[in-house]
Design an enzyme around this catalytic site. Structure first.
Site, PDB file in Angstrom:
ATOM      1  CB  CYS A 188      -7.067   7.077  -2.720  1.00  0.00           C
ATOM      2  SG  CYS A 188      -8.075   8.337  -1.874  1.00  0.00           S
ATOM      3  CG  ASP A 195      -7.870   2.294  -3.496  1.00  0.00           C
ATOM      4  OD1 ASP A 195      -7.522   2.268  -2.303  1.00  0.00           O
ATOM      5  OD2 ASP A 195      -8.388   3.296  -4.030  1.00  0.00           O
TER       6      ASP A 195
END
Length: 281
Positions: A188, A195
């Protein structure tokens, strides 16, 4: 101008359970696109395919309703919606009485459309498909199709985007190939939280070196960027370094906060891929 640091990411947030579209936080696409050489009209088309797994509201009798929503945001929109703000917005429906499912769909469609164009002229609206509880069993799980790059046993040493790893053989006839990897990971942009994703790369052109392509995908491992921005970076790096005549990049990221985001970018208009989740999603 809204910046990611001004969003609710990484901050304590009040739980708002009454409909409030002002919770949506748009972020301009332009600044991150400029970093990868995209100024003005992009050379790619596409969409961001979202799935909302935690969607609920009350009917007029106060009985909770649940559904899934598939949301399609056009890539030509001027803004993305920061994902935590999207979750907070969906939460604001939780104790809101709404008469009909179609009204829920229309509210989401109108509110997200306004956010992604953020006061500018709306050139394409957002698509919203509602999946009700009685239809949940029809939702398929399917992995991305293509030759699995992860089969290769190779050394990886670079964990920030390294486009110089991308090469193509220019002295042979053009080919058409589709590759898949489940080793895509980025972080992120604001919180640094991981992620996880799978990526599908389809192209026509000079043959792309497979080991280099896999090492390039792995090189995103410590990179901080939103999903949409990572996919556009991958597209532009392959387009610039390998010079295919056609290119499509499609990534499916695992869900966070009840939402998954699945960007699709292509060098030519075409049918959108089906918004079908993978096993990890």
């Amino acid at each position: 101008m809204n910046t990611p640091e001004q969003s609710q990411l990484g901050k304590s947030s009040a739980y708002v359970d009454q409909y409030d579209p002002s919770l949506l936080f748009p972020i301009p696409r332009a600044s991150k696109r400029a970093e990868i050489g995209v100024v003005g009209q992009p050379i790619f088309v596409g969409a961001d395919l979202w799935t909302a797994f935690e969607l609920s509201w009350l009917n007029t009798k106060g009985k909770p309703q649940v559904a899934l929503a598939h949301i399609t945001v056009p890539a030509e929109s001027t803004h993305i919606v920061e994902s935590k703000s999207f979750k907070l917005y969906l939460n604001s429906l939780n104790n809101t009485r709404i008469e009909a499912v179609d009204e829920v769909r229309q509210r989401i469609r109108q509110d997200i459309s306004r956010a992604v164009w953020h006061g500018g002229p709306m050139q394409a609206s957002v698509g919203v498909k509602m999946v009700l509880a009685e239809e949940f069993d029809k939702e398929p799980v399917h992995e991305l199709d293509g030759l699995n790059l992860d089969r290769m046993d190779l050394e990886c040493t670079r964990y920030e985007p390294a486009p110089d790893l991308l090469t193509a053989t220019c002295d042979e006839a053009p080919v058409t190939e589709t590759f898949v990897s489940h080793l895509l990971k980025s972080n992120c942009l604001v919180t640094g939280q991981p992620d996880w994703g799978s990526v599908q790369i389809s192209y026509t052109g000079h043959q792309i070196d497979q080991p280099g392509l896999l090492q390039y995908i792995v090189s995103f491992r410590n990179h901080n960027e939103f999903h949409e921005q990572c996919v556009e970076r991958i597209f532009m790096d392959i387009w610039t370094r390998c010079k295919p005549t056609k290119l499509t990049v499609y990534a499916r990221y695992t869900r966070r906060g009840g939402l998954d985001i699945n960007p699709w970018r292509s060098s030519a208009p075409g049918k959108l891929p089906p918004n079908v989740r993978t096993a990890r999603q």
